[in-house]
Write a protein that holds these residues in place. Structure first.
Motif, PDB file in Angstrom:
ATOM      1  N   UNK B 666      18.895   8.699  54.122  1.00  0.00           N
ATOM      2  CA  UNK B 666      18.249   8.859  55.410  1.00  0.00           C
ATOM      3  C   UNK B 666      19.226   8.530  56.542  1.00  0.00           C
ATOM      4  N   UNK B 667      20.002   7.467  56.349  1.00  0.00           N
ATOM      5  CA  UNK B 667      20.988   7.086  57.353  1.00  0.00           C
ATOM      6  C   UNK B 667      22.012   8.202  57.532  1.00  0.00           C
ATOM      7  N   UNK B 668      22.391   8.810  56.419  1.00  0.00           N
ATOM      8  CA  UNK B 668      23.382   9.880  56.488  1.00  0.00           C
ATOM      9  C   UNK B 668      22.851  11.078  57.268  1.00  0.00           C
ATOM     10  N   UNK B 669      21.550  11.189  57.393  1.00  0.00           N
ATOM     11  CA  UNK B 669      20.993  12.284  58.168  1.00  0.00           C
ATOM     12  C   UNK B 669      20.141  13.247  57.362  1.00  0.00           C
ATOM     13  N   UNK B 670      19.807  12.887  56.114  1.00  0.00           N
ATOM     14  CA  UNK B 670      18.884  13.731  55.339  1.00  0.00           C
ATOM     15  C   UNK B 670      17.495  13.647  55.951  1.00  0.00           C
ATOM     16  N   UNK B 671      16.800  14.767  55.943  1.00  0.00           N
ATOM     17  CA  UNK B 671      15.459  14.771  56.510  1.00  0.00           C
ATOM     18  C   UNK B 671      14.453  14.277  55.476  1.00  0.00           C
TER      19      UNK B 671
END
Ligand code: ADP
Ligand code: MG
Lengths: 233, 759
Positions: B666-671
């Protein structure tokens, strides 16, 4: 040119009786391409500041402009999109996926970042070409942190955020990792924000921000930051 | 302090704790329920049989037994009591839809009644003792007058008392009626004096009922010696009432030994993984406790008590559930109440249940103990280091070239499955169990529907069945059959390889009676031999010569086996009338089958009772089908509950275990949606494997159940395409729904919290 601007940003934890103001009406401007160090005692609000900037958390009040866009109000997918494309994070505890190999841990970001760089090249640059197919548990702490740096850079973000990246490493390894981080950021022209306790690092910074009790005590630009070789470790 | 921690931990893992308690409760509940059921049937039924002197043996003679005969039988060493007996189905006057089985027990020492109202039994009385259930259903009271008809005879008298009888514990009119229906059929006893008064010297007794502990073969020999002729002897185990009741008890034993194992196995698996998980998560806490100076024993006791609490709570709920299940089946108004008519419905628990429950608890505690024991090894400092799951290796599947190209999600899931083998295995077991229950339950319905189709349409292509009186001459019956354009059947007991089987002789030339083969395809009987039913299939091959001998005759007939035919009910040998004539076996036509509606047939002295419409005969299966449908509904609900509980529990566990990894993504930017898909796809993969194994396993279990539970019928396993579709669909539905429920949680991942501490 300002890449980040905090306007009257507050972050309050808890409610009613047990309120903690982790950040209290913070105003702060950070310049693009600079190396910024955030200093302050434990509990000052450093991580909170970084988390807000990284889109991991949202402020209770105020606005945060990144490249002219206010991210304070973003939620859900819009915020995920911001995290994916604009910021790269390096944590104290690496946070690698234990079931993915070194290469996969980095290649992972290609699924979300539009302008991702080549994972193998990034790993070569952090000196891990020989460990591509190993799992994180088979690496030392310093190596794991290097994977995490490669992963953050691989997304090709504008800003690199590092929260005590050497906190879990011995001082010698910590210095090596910091040097690597800085040279990589410089090579790729990234804005880099590091939270640290290491006074030596601060000497190398373009800007030093001091935080205490949820407020910015000072934000000083250093006219002549030292180069890595000039610092006495 | 430790107690408070116990509760906090329990709350933290409430989904797991709850599902363990549910599984233990359901396991013990089902175990107790069915075991109490069979034990209660055995104890209550046998008690009732004892009180009403239910006969151990029934001896039949078409010409009747003389007083001399019964005296000789009574004198046989090993026969305790014997009496001449009569059972005959009679109609209620002015209401020919209603019938009663009329009994006379001459000495009233065997096959007696338990009188529940009115007068005591009196051998000289001129009235009826009537089935109390029939009386209740039809509003008959003690003192009312009852008139019955048998052929041209009228039997009239006062209802002297109401009763239950062991002989009529399952009160059905004949082999075609599966479930009692007291509105249309009951029983009555009259005294021998009344029987004699009615018929005078014609009052024959075609039956002798005896109490004896002898073996059937010995008794048969002794009777042959005493009377100087072969007599058909039927042991109680061959009698419908006894064998059905004991069959129900057997079913309970089977259900009580398989189903609980499934649930308890799942409980134990959940327990193992959860306890290990808790212990792993709390490794640091365990270390802290140790460092603080707590003794290993205290810490062990603390963690072991989780197992104990789960076991005790689960057992307590389970015992309640067990008694409820047993009561639900075994009460006068419950499932068995519509089947059995007896005086006592006490619930009796088999003695071995207590140690089994205690052992189950001991086992749960032991698992709790084992999971912590491992963590306690070593010094406090070592224990303080967080638990490291096994390092990952690339599995065999992954070394295959195609895996190189797979997305990281697939690899992640695959390795996660490999790394948490116990959790994945349990997910598989859950899906498998769900699938087996669904295929078994719905397949059972398919099978029963097909059975009803065969019974109702394929083999019974007639509208009306006319039962012919024993006294009717064949010539007149044949003329009647001709007139009605009908087929006929003659049935008699024969001895075949030492067992009693039915010999059925048919004239099926009008196509009113038909036959089906092993695959339920219509077939014809040829005139060149006999046909064995499928249960006798293994006794002779086609072309073999077999021998049988009719009861009451010295003759033995040697006949050729021409083939096999499915017999839905009785164990029988079938042949055509033409073949019967050829080999010269005597027979008496017992039934005529015709398309002429029952109402248009009129009356005839040839008839025993009024002609019966096929639809009416089939109606008696309704009660049976209702129970069947209820069982299937229970199975389907159990499958869905099982699926949801197991999968949700494991889903949450998997989610908790991967919380940090999910937060990192999630932090990496996965939705959220991408992460949700990742979680669900693991579920789907495991479900797919579970379904692939579960489908054949379900069919296997069903086949096994058909043999184990329904050996008295020749059921053919039938599974419609819809069954496969619904089973697979429902299993995937449950799995996906649970997956979605778990996946929704990832919206709430607190990234800041999750990434704070060390791994
Ligand atoms: N989830 C939380 N709930 C309540 N208080 C919090 C939470 N996270 C941080 N705080 C408080 O906010 C203040 C700032 O925390 P943080 O930003 O983590 O400090 P640091 O400068 O050490 O990184 C601290 O006083 C801390 O106790
Ligand atoms: Mg901090």
């Amino acid at each position: 040119m300002a890449i980040v601007e905090f306007r009257n940003v507050s972050r309050v934890y808890g409610n009613g009786e047990y309120e903690v103001k982790a950040l209290d009406s913070v105003n702060l401007t950070l310049e693009e391409g600079k190396f910024i160090v955030i200093l302050g005692p434990s509990g000052a609000g450093k991580s909170t500041l970084l988390n807000l900037l990284g889109g991991l958390d949202s402020p209770t009040d105020g606005q945060i402009f990144v490249e002219g866009r206010d991210i304070a109000g973003l939620t859900g997918d819009a915020l995920a999109e911001y995290r994916a494309s604009s910021v790269g994070f390096v944590f104290q505890f690496y946070n690698l996926i234990p079931t993915l190999t070194v290469k996969e841990n980095v290649a992972l970001v290609k699924e979300i970042a539009r302008d991702a760089l080549d994972p193998e090249r990034m790993l070569a640059e952090v000196g891990l070409s020989d460990h591509l197919n190993q799992f994180p548990a088979q690496l030392s702490g310093g190596e794991q942190q290097r994977v995490s740096i490669a992963r953050a850079l691989c997304k090709n973000p504008k800003i690199l955020l590092c929260d005590e990246p050497t906190g879990a490493l011995d001082s010698e390894t910590g210095v090596l990792v910091l040097k690597l981080l800085l040279s990589m950021a410089k090579n790729y022209g990234k804005t880099i924000v590091i939270v640290t306790h290491n006074q030596n690092i601060a000497k190398m910074a373009d800007t030093v921000v001091r935080v205490k009790n949820g407020k910015i005590r000072s934000c000083e630009a250093q006219e002549h930051p030292l180069a890595a070789e000039e610092v006495e470790w | 302090m430790l107690i408070r921690k116990l509760f906090r931990t329990a709350w933290q893992y409430r989904a797991q704790f709850l599902s363990m308690v549910i599984m233990v409760a359901v396991g013990i509940g089902v175990f107790l329920g069915f075991n109490i059921e069979w034990k209660s049937i055995e104890s209550d039924v046998l008690g009732f049989f004892g009180k009403t002197n239910y006969a151990d043996f029934r001896l039949y003679s078409e010409t009747g037994f003389s007083e001399e005969d019964v005296r000789k039988i009574r004198e046989i060493d090993g026969v305790d009591e014997a009496t001449r007996f009569l059972s005959v189905v009679v109609s209620v006057k002015n209401d020919d839809r209603k019938t009663l089985t009329l009994h006379v027990s001459e000495d009233y020492t065997v096959s007696t009644m338990l009188i529940t109202a009115g007068r005591e039994y009196d051998p000289e009385a001129d009235g009826f003792w009537l089935s109390d259930r029939y009386a209740e259903a039809n509003g008959v009271r003690v003192g009312d007058t009852l008139t019955l008809t048998y052929m041209n005879l009228e039997i009239s008298g006062e209802v002297l008392g109401l009763a239950k009888a062991g002989e009529e514990m399952i009160c059905v009119a004949g082999e075609n009626q599966l479930m009692p229906d007291y509105k249309t059929h009951g029983f009555a006893y009259i005294a021998p004096a009344k029987y004699a008064a009615l018929l005078g010297p014609m009052a024959v007794y075609p039956q002798v009922n005896a109490l004896s502990g002898m073996k059937k073969a010995d008794l048969e020999e002794a009777v042959k010696t005493a009377l100087g002729r072969t007599t058909m002897v039927v042991a109680k185990t061959e009698d419908m009432v006894y064998s059905e009741a004991m069959g129900e008890s057997e079913e309970g034993k089977t259900m009580g030994s398989i189903l609980p194992v499934l649930f308890l196995a799942i409980a134990v698996l959940t327990m193992t993984t959860t306890m290990h998980r808790i212990a792993a998560n709390e490794k640091v806490q365990i270390g802290t406790l140790k460092a603080l100076g707590f003794k290993d024993r205290r810490i062990l006791a603390h963690y072991t008590s989780y197992g104990l609490v789960i076991g005790l709570v689960g057992s307590a709920v389970g015992v309640g559930l067990g008694y409820f299940i047993a009561w639900f089946i075994m009460n006068p108004n419950g499932m068995m109440g519509t089947y059995f008519d007896m005086d006592r419905w006490a619930l009796v628990m088999p003695a071995f249940c207590v140690p089994v429950i205690l052992l189950t608890n001991a086992f749960l505690v032991f698992i709790g103990f084992l999971s912590v024991k491992k963590m306690l090894r070593g010094t406090a400092a070592e224990t303080l280091r967080p638990y490291q799951p096994k390092t990952v290796k690339k599995s065999l599947i992954e070394r295959m070239p195609i895996m190189e190209k797979r997305s990281f999600g697939t690899k992640w899931n695959l390795r996660d499955v490999m790394r948490h083998k116990a959790r994945s295995a349990m997910t598989l077991v859950g899906v498998l169990g769900c699938m087996v229950l669904l295929v078994g339950g719905i397949g059972m319905k398919d099978t029963m529907d097909s059975f009803m189709r065969i019974l109702g349409d394929d083999i019974s292509n007639y509208e009306t069945r006319v039962t012919i009186a024993d006294s009717a001459p064949n010539a007149e019956t044949l003329a009647l059959a001709e007139e009605l354009n009908g087929d006929w059947q003659a049935t008699a007991g024969v001895s075949y390889r030492g067992d009693t089987v039915m010999l059925n002789i048919y004239d099926a030339s009008h196509g009113k009676i038909r036959f089906v083969d092993r695959n339920n395809k219509l077939m014809n009987l040829t005139d060149d031999g006999v046909y064995l039913c499928l249960r006798l299939k293994d006794t002779a091959k086609v072309g073999d010569i077999i021998e049988f001998s009719p009861y009451g005759s010295e003759e033995t007939y040697r006949v050729r086996v021409a083939g096999y035919t499915r017999s839905v009910m009785t164990e029988c040998i079938s042949m055509t009338a033409a073949y019967a004539e050829e080999i010269g076996v005597p027979y008496h036509i017992g039934s005529v089958f015709t398309d002429t509606p029952a109402g248009e047939i009129g009356e005839s002295p040839l008839f025993a009772g009024a002609p019966q419409a096929k639809a009416k005969i089939l109606d008696t299966y309704e009660g049976f089908m209702e129970i069947m449908n209820l069982m299937i509904a229970v199975l389907v609900v159990a499958a869905v509950v099982l699926g949801i509980v197991v999968l949700y529990n494991l889903g949450v566990m998997s989610y908790v275990e991967r919380y940090r990894e999910l937060a990192t993504l999630k932090v990496l930017g996965f939705r959220d949606r991408q992460i949700g898909r990742l979680l669900i796809s693991q579920n789907i993969w495991l479900t797919l494997v579970g379904v692939l194994i579960g489908l054949p396993a379900g069919v296997g279990v069903l086949q096994w159940l058909l043999v184990a539970l329904a050996s008295e019928y020749e059921l053919k396993l039938v599974l419609g395409p819809l069954t496969y579709l619904v089973s697979v669909g429902l299993t995937f539905g449950v799995s996906t729904a649970v997956g979605l429920m778990v996946a929704r949680k990832n919206r709430k991942i607190n990234m800041v919290e999750a990434l704070k501490g060390a791994e």
